[in-house]
Design an enzyme around this catalytic site. Structure first.
Site: not given
Length: 290
Positions: A67-68, A106, A136, A138, A205
């Site tokens: 999602d970056s 993501d 993925k 978070e 991270e």
């Protein structure tokens, strides 16, 4: 072939050229760590387009459609505004451009936090529309139930602990995590909860190095570091960061090239040729047949 659909090689620049290699699988990645040891570190990079995936694929074990892309592709201030539509479109492109790497997508902010059921709807859509191998998400212990729910229903999940960019408003910035004993203990316990819930791998991270090492040693699944430690089971970076596409990058990034300078120089030469009317030349134009 392992792409969603085949493009015409005669007309499309973006067509993934078939390569004689078999795509890796999620179980193969998980099995790289045996008895707490990963003999061959796992290589992971972000990818957002088919062509980028083609260039990275042979060198990587995992390609992450992160999602970056919100910041890297769309110029957004954070990953918070990224939508499921964006992730699905770019995820499909990366799958089409790759043959070897495991492709993960993501889960964007707001697409999975409400409930395990909501997460399943979002994740199943991503798998259907992109052909990716897993997702993925978070979050630590709070997301363990969701990880178990997805895994038990056939959706492989990579976890993400430590500095979690989607929680930047709660964290108050992108500073390194784990400097206090309480925060360090929380990061390790979060990773354990995700591993127990069935996560096949975990990204850690932006944490102080001893915590990255502690997480790696505490869980049986591979731990992928980004701003962690060389002792993690693998590493991931945003590709544009390590290629030098941006002026400012995080401390943990090693710049392997200065692509922005290369592009700037090439475009400058093109602009000069256009203004001097030296481009296009005879070799770049179509002449009447005699």
């Amino acid at each position: 072939m392992s792409t969603t659909f085949q493009l015409d090689t005669a007309t499309s620049r973006a067509n993934p050229t078939p390569a004689p290699m078999k795509r890796l699988t999620v179980p193969a990645i998980r099995q790289r760590k045996k008895d707490g040891v990963t003999a061959e570190p796992i290589v992971m990079l972000t990818a957002y387009t088919a062509r980028q995936a083609q260039l990275l694929d042979a060198h990587c074990d995992l390609l992450l459609v992160g999602d970056s892309l919100g910041q890297v592709i769309y110029g957004l201030p954070s990953s918070i505004p990224v939508t499921l539509d964006m992730m699905a479109a770019h995820g499909a492109a990366v799958v089409r451009g790759s043959y070897h790497s495991v492709v993960l997508v993501d889960m964007p902010f707001g697409s999975y936090e409400a409930s395990p059921q909501a997460a399943f709807e979002s994740a199943s859509r991503l798998l259907k529309e992109t052909g990716c191998a897993g997702v993925k998400l978070e979050g630590g212990e709070a997301m363990a139930e969701t990880v178990a729910f997805l895994t038990q229903r056939g959706i492989p999940v990579m976890g993400h602990v430590g500095l979690t960019p989607q929680a930047v408003n709660v964290l108050g910035g992108y500073n390194a995590r784990g400097r206090s004993d309480a925060e360090a203990d929380k990061i390790v316990s979060d990773a354990k909860a995700l591993a127990d819930a069935g996560a096949f791998a975990i990204v850690v991270e932006g944490v102080v190095e001893p915590i990255a090492i502690a997480v790696t040693e505490a869980v049986p699944c591979p731990v992928i570091g980004i701003g962690g430690s060389a002792r993690c089971d693998g590493q991931v970076l945003v590709t544009e960061d390590m290629l030098g596409m941006f002026e400012r990058v995080p401390r943990f990034v090693k710049r392997y090239e200065e692509i922005a300078e290369t592009i700037d120089g090439a475009v400058g030469r093109y602009a000069a040729d256009v203004r001097a009317r030296t481009f296009p030349g005879a070799e770049n134009t179509y002449q009447p047949r005699k």
